[in-house]
Write an enzyme that holds these catalytic residues in place. Structure first.
Site, PDB file in Angstrom:
ATOM      1  N   CYS A  79     -32.329  -5.974 -39.817  1.00 14.11           N
ATOM      2  CA  CYS A  79     -31.604  -4.739 -39.489  1.00 14.11           C
ATOM      3  C   CYS A  79     -32.506  -3.769 -38.713  1.00 14.11           C
ATOM      4  O   CYS A  79     -32.814  -4.008 -37.557  1.00 14.11           O
ATOM      5  CB  CYS A  79     -31.031  -4.110 -40.756  1.00 14.11           C
ATOM      6  N   HIS A 167     -27.921  -8.504 -43.115  1.00 17.96           N
ATOM      7  CA  HIS A 167     -28.772  -8.537 -44.308  1.00 17.96           C
ATOM      8  C   HIS A 167     -28.627  -9.878 -45.039  1.00 17.96           C
ATOM      9  O   HIS A 167     -27.621 -10.119 -45.720  1.00 17.96           O
ATOM     10  CB  HIS A 167     -28.404  -7.392 -45.259  1.00 17.96           C
ATOM     11  N   GLU A 169     -30.291 -10.819 -47.594  1.00 18.05           N
ATOM     12  CA  GLU A 169     -30.664 -10.688 -49.004  1.00 18.05           C
ATOM     13  C   GLU A 169     -29.499 -10.331 -49.914  1.00 18.05           C
ATOM     14  O   GLU A 169     -29.598 -10.471 -51.136  1.00 18.05           O
ATOM     15  CB  GLU A 169     -31.784  -9.646 -49.157  1.00 18.05           C
ATOM     16  N   VAL A 224     -38.783  -5.999 -74.202  1.00 17.03           N
ATOM     17  CA  VAL A 224     -39.244  -7.196 -73.521  1.00 17.03           C
ATOM     18  C   VAL A 224     -40.607  -6.981 -72.867  1.00 17.03           C
ATOM     19  O   VAL A 224     -41.537  -7.784 -73.045  1.00 17.03           O
ATOM     20  CB  VAL A 224     -38.217  -7.634 -72.451  1.00 17.03           C
ATOM     21  N   SER A 226     -43.191  -4.697 -73.100  1.00 18.70           N
ATOM     22  CA  SER A 226     -44.410  -4.492 -73.888  1.00 18.70           C
ATOM     23  C   SER A 226     -44.737  -5.722 -74.725  1.00 18.70           C
ATOM     24  O   SER A 226     -45.909  -6.037 -74.952  1.00 18.70           O
ATOM     25  CB  SER A 226     -44.279  -3.253 -74.776  1.00 18.70           C
ATOM     26  N   THR A 227     -43.712  -6.443 -75.179  1.00 24.14           N
ATOM     27  CA  THR A 227     -43.960  -7.643 -75.985  1.00 24.14           C
ATOM     28  C   THR A 227     -44.596  -8.747 -75.153  1.00 24.14           C
ATOM     29  O   THR A 227     -45.576  -9.381 -75.573  1.00 24.14           O
ATOM     30  CB  THR A 227     -42.647  -8.153 -76.601  1.00 24.14           C
TER      31      THR A 227
END
Length: 509
Positions: A79, A167, A169, A224, A226-227
């Site tokens: 683009c 585009h 994507e 999720v 931090s674990t």
């Protein structure tokens, strides 16, 4: 060094989506502002120029320095990127005479061009631009067209330099992933070896080298990010990782004991800290969203500073920062403006004297989950919805009190458990309840009530950058509304949020 595709950001809303599409090909990529290029080394296999809200004709149009890129490594302009390549090489870019936004179909495809291998004639593409290329430079060859856009794509003769005005994507470009694979794999010669297993292996090795025998503290949230960060660090440095889980008084109902219990069998050294009152005191009478975030962040740091001093010789603070946090929190002239501050991005006060380690700061959320699976982390943690760092502090609009927290915790618990009971929890990206700063007239029995209103929010998304509201079943919403009103004292009305991002955000604050 890792094979890398470099993506230059000119401020397009789609830039991060380009990165995700590249990552889906098991190829590593990084986004950089157009005016802050890294050193171009041999492991940069190709460069993609993103779209932009600017016109190449604007006085302040973003202009990248491509002298070390164009003709040296494969280059794909998307683009604005395509229009810039044409404009800067002597072509003419002017405002479009016909509307070029939305679906279009290719009526000409150079099937011998390697960028367009297996791209079908009449395939649908997505246009999103106000300008168009009217005249091409001499050495630019047209490789694809639509009915309205003659120069929908080109290649510079003698170079692996390409431009497309659509585009690839976005979902609406039906063969966009094929085109990107042609560029990334066939033209850039990327080996597609960047997998969750390879990330785990490389990251643990790098963490061992970086941290050595140093001690590290990490703030766990039960979520999720931090674990996964904790497990990676634990595998790298073992007992030298000290995990702190702070009860800030803004967690979900019963979350503090439940999260501590979930970590018991993971081998992590975790300490729970009850700091509710510190947060409530700091938040008293604060109503402005950004001020609340900053107050919560400050107390969080203060608590960590106090806890870190109980452990001798701590040198590092680990954080579960992920890539969208890093990108959104750094705005330059052109790339996307910062929408809100992230409490887990950026420097720490000098008095903490801790260095930061962020093992996940190159990953998108879905990639973090895949890495978690490679680490054999249980799905009851990996499947948890994203939960904001400031917690219920930004789901209570207006000032925060313990009573408001109680009301919201009770309502949210009914909603989240209901999603699980109706087998809907895993079908939405994120769900939560918001306590609104308005009161509503109601009738309960023979009495007139004047109580609080809550909004239910559920969205579908892949990475949180864009999101659509989830069309939850009417019977479910009816049941949850009735249950909240009947069981939670202080609420007499429930509404459902049907706003998408953009223009709304997922959270209300």
């Amino acid at each position: 060094m890792q094979e890398t595709i470099l993506i230059l950001d000119f401020g397009s809303q789609y830039t991060q989506l380009i990165a995700r599409r590249v990552r889906e090909l098991n190829v590593y990529c990084e986004i950089y502002p157009f005016n802050k290029l890294p050193e171009i080394h041999e492991n940069i296999k190709g460069v993609i120029l993103s779209g932009s809200p600017y016109s190449v004709r604007d006085k302040n149009a973003p202009i990248p320095e491509l002298s070390k890129i164009k003709g040296v490594v494969p280059l794909l302009g998307v683009c604005y990127g395509a229009q810039f390549l044409a404009h800067s090489n002597g072509g003419k870019v002017k405002p479009s005479k016909v509307r070029e936004y939305g679906r279009a179909n290719l009526n000409y495809v150079d099937d011998k061009n390697k960028l367009l291998k297996d791209i079908n004639i009449n395939t649908q593409v997505w246009m999103s631009h106000g300008d168009t290329i009217l005249e091409m430079p001499e050495n630019f060859k047209t490789i694809v067209s639509t009915n309205d856009v003659k120069y929908a794509g080109f290649q510079i003769e003698g170079e692996n330099t390409f431009g497309i005005q659509f585009h690839p994507e976005v979902y609406h470009t039906t063969q966009g992933s094929v085109l990107l694979k042609n560029f990334i794999v066939d033209i850039c010669k990327c080996s597609q070896t960047w997998t969750p297993d390879s990330f785990v292996e490389t990251t643990i090795k790098n963490l061992k080298e970086k941290l050595g025998d140093d001690k590290v503290i990490l703030g766990l949230s039960g979520g999720v990010d931090s674990t996964v960060a904790a497990v990676l660090l634990h595998k790298a440095i073992g007992k030298n990782l000290y995990c702190i889980f702070v009860d800030n008084g803004l967690l979900r109902k019963n979350e503090f004991p439940q999260v501590l219990d979930s970590y018991k069998n993971m081998g992590l050294n975790v300490k729970g800290v009850d700091a509710k009152q510190f947060f409530y005191d700091a938040l008293k009478n604060i109503t402005e969203p950004e001020a609340k975030r900053k107050a919560i962040g400050k107390v969080f740091i203060d608590v960590f500073d106090k806890e870190s001093h109980k452990i001798k010789d701590v040198k590092w603070l680990a954080q579960g920062t992920i890539y969208p946090d890093v990108i959104e929190s750094h705005s330059v002239n052109g790339p996307s403006a910062t929408i809100k501050s992230h409490h887990n991005v950026g420097g720490l006060p000098d008095y903490m004297k801790l260095k930061i380690v962020e093992p996940l700061n190159v990953l998108f959320k879905d990639e973090v989950r895949r890495v978690g699976r490679a680490l054999n982390i249980t799905n009851n943690i990996l499947g948890r919805h994203p939960f904001p760092g400031p917690g219920l502090g930004i789901r209570i609009l207006g000032d925060i009190t313990e009573e408001k927290v109680r009301i919201l915790q009770e309502a949210d618990d009914i909603y989240i458990q209901g999603l699980k009971d109706f087998d809907l929890y895993d079908k939405v990206w994120q769900a939560g309840t918001i306590l609104l700063p308005v009161k509503s007239v109601g009738v309960m029995g023979d009495e007139r009530t004047y109580e609080n209103v809550v909004a239910l929010r559920a969205v579908s998304s892949t990475d949180g950058m864009t999101a659509d509201w989830s069309p939850l079943p009417y019977d479910f919403l009816s049941k949850i509304s009735s249950e909240i009103i009947n069981k939670v004292k202080g609420i007499n009305r429930v509404v459902y949020d049907i706003s998408s991002k953009p223009p709304a955000t997922i959270e209300w604050e």
